[in-house]
Design an enzyme around this catalytic site. Structure first.
Site, PDB file in Angstrom:
ATOM      1  N   ASP A  77      79.947  61.942  -2.108  1.00  0.00           N
ATOM      2  CA  ASP A  77      78.549  62.005  -2.958  1.00  0.00           C
ATOM      3  C   ASP A  77      77.570  62.985  -1.609  1.00  0.00           C
ATOM      4  O   ASP A  77      78.066  62.756  -0.548  1.00  0.00           O
ATOM      5  CB  ASP A  77      78.429  60.892  -3.539  1.00  0.00           C
ATOM      6  CG  ASP A  77      77.766  59.916  -3.161  1.00  0.00           C
ATOM      7  OD1 ASP A  77      79.000  60.177  -1.938  1.00  0.00           O
ATOM      8  OD2 ASP A  77      76.841  59.252  -2.723  1.00  0.00           O
ATOM      9  N   ASP A 100      77.063  65.329   6.358  1.00  0.00           N
ATOM     10  CA  ASP A 100      76.760  63.929   5.505  1.00  0.00           C
ATOM     11  C   ASP A 100      77.266  64.104   4.669  1.00  0.00           C
ATOM     12  O   ASP A 100      77.065  64.195   2.736  1.00  0.00           O
ATOM     13  CB  ASP A 100      75.418  63.177   5.299  1.00  0.00           C
ATOM     14  CG  ASP A 100      75.224  61.944   4.321  1.00  0.00           C
ATOM     15  OD1 ASP A 100      76.508  61.162   4.584  1.00  0.00           O
ATOM     16  OD2 ASP A 100      74.333  61.509   4.687  1.00  0.00           O
ATOM     17  N   GLU A 133      78.843  56.193  -2.627  1.00  0.00           N
ATOM     18  CA  GLU A 133      78.143  56.278  -0.902  1.00  0.00           C
ATOM     19  C   GLU A 133      76.438  56.594  -0.732  1.00  0.00           C
ATOM     20  O   GLU A 133      75.857  55.033  -0.209  1.00  0.00           O
ATOM     21  CB  GLU A 133      78.743  56.999   0.390  1.00  0.00           C
ATOM     22  CG  GLU A 133      78.459  56.083   1.305  1.00  0.00           C
ATOM     23  CD  GLU A 133      77.803  56.677   2.143  1.00  0.00           C
ATOM     24  OE1 GLU A 133      77.048  55.859   3.393  1.00  0.00           O
ATOM     25  OE2 GLU A 133      77.352  57.763   1.492  1.00  0.00           O
TER      26      GLU A 133
END
Length: 367
Positions: A77, A100, A133
């Protein structure tokens, strides 16, 4: 996939590049990871993994045979924010999630896919693309930590290809409200906003006092994440969210108790605490870190141990998985969540090579 300069990478790199580019191209906000999970599952299955999308929506792929298990836990995610996905002529991939942390997750998948047969004889490698997350729920990590009992853990977060992250600070969020009867501002007294400001000054002073003679990782960091004041003519109300980053010596529960004591004599102020995450810092000398250090040096790098002031799924799984653990992945974490998020594919390639080498060495050492 070709770059704007028309240069096509070798077949093996081309395959891993396409994996990353496609993963970044699929939008996957927290709670909306279904499409990318299915893509990653299919990629792993086509390359010899036993792959599935589990009950939490995680993309899970397994290669090798135990009894030693290595968990490679990344996340699929991303935070919101549209960044046009493009590969520029210098081989830099732009797009939300490139750093990320789809770059790290794809590094895990590519490295495990490239492992030689001998590395798979006595070791089971489990790659997990976790859901949520970036949300307070950490749904994917909380599910998988009840399913697996690994002997070593890699967390997929950007550290740079030479970096090995051993720890993350803890977190606590204070939702603070000041509420009182309305009064004329020419009179004697304080407004709800005044009382809220006093609460913030006390918390900020408390946090600053923790920073004496220690570095940032071992101190409390406090920020105001949001503030608002309202009124209906009869009452005043001011609300704010204080974000706290906590060092390993201070648990969220201890921080909560200290803040409640700080604000106890402000009768108009109430506080609710959420987002409890305990800080974690793992040892730097074990079979996993040794394999990673040797591999980084073998590929011309200098290993660098790091600790981070943010949080990750390492905080979530550490209490249930008290085993050698570190975070690894290509990219500059300073680009996380920013409009400039991007990843150099040359660094991604280096990280894949390093991790493949390290996992091969780790398998040999535990065999």
């Amino acid at each position: 996939m070709t770059t704007e300069a028309g240069i096509r990478p070798p077949p093996l790199l081309q395959d891993t590049h396409e994996l990353l580019i496609q993963a970044v191209s699929i939008r996957s906000l927290s709670g909306q990871e279904g499409e990318v999970a299915e893509y990653l599952r299919g990629w792993m299955e086509a390359r010899g993994f036993a792959a599935q999308v589990d009950a939490a929506g995680n993309a899970v792929g397994l290669r090798g045979n135990g009894p030693y298990t290595v968990a490679l836990l990344g996340h699929m995610d991303t935070v919101p924010g549209e960044i046009a996905v493009r590969l520029d002529e210098d081989g830099v991939l732009h797009g939300r999630g490139s750093v990320d942390a789809k770059g790290a997750l794809c590094t895990f998948m590519a490295a495990v896919a490239a492992l030689p047969p001998e590395a798979l004889q006595n070791v089971q490698f489990v790659v997990v693309g976790a859901t949520e997350e970036e949300a307070p729920s950490s749904r994917g990590a909380r599910h998988i930590m009840e399913v697996l009992q690994p002997d070593a853990v890699l967390i997929g977060e950007p550290s740079g290809w030479e970096g090995l992250t051993l720890g993350y600070k803890g977190r606590l969020v204070a939702q603070v409200r000041a509420e009182k009867d309305n009064f004329h501002t020419a009179g004697d007294g304080s407004s709800a906003a005044d009382d809220l400001t006093e609460a913030w000054f006390r918390v900020r002073t408390w946090a600053a006092g923790s920073a004496e003679d220690v570095g940032i990782f071992d101190s409390v960091q406090a920020t105001i994440q949001g503030i608002n004041a309202t009124g209906d003519g009869l009452t005043q109300r001011a609300d704010a969210t204080f974000g706290l980053r906590l060092p390993p010596r201070l648990s969220p529960q201890e921080a909560e108790a200290q803040i409640r004591e700080l604000l106890a004599n402000l009768p108009s102020v109430s506080v609710n605490f959420v987002g409890h995450e305990t800080a974690v810092r793992h040892p730097k000398d074990n079979a996993l870190t040794r394999a990673m250090r040797v591999a980084i040096r073998a590929h011309g790098g200098t290993p660098v141990f790091k600790v981070k002031t943010g949080t990750s799924d390492m905080n979530v799984v550490a209490p249930r998985w008290p085993v050698p653990t570190l975070a690894y992945g290509p990219g500059d974490s300073a680009l996380d969540h920013t409009p400039e998020e991007r990843l150099d594919l040359a660094e991604y390639d280096r990280a894949v090579q390093v991790l493949t080498d390290a996992l091969t060495r780790l398998a040999a050492s535990v065999s």
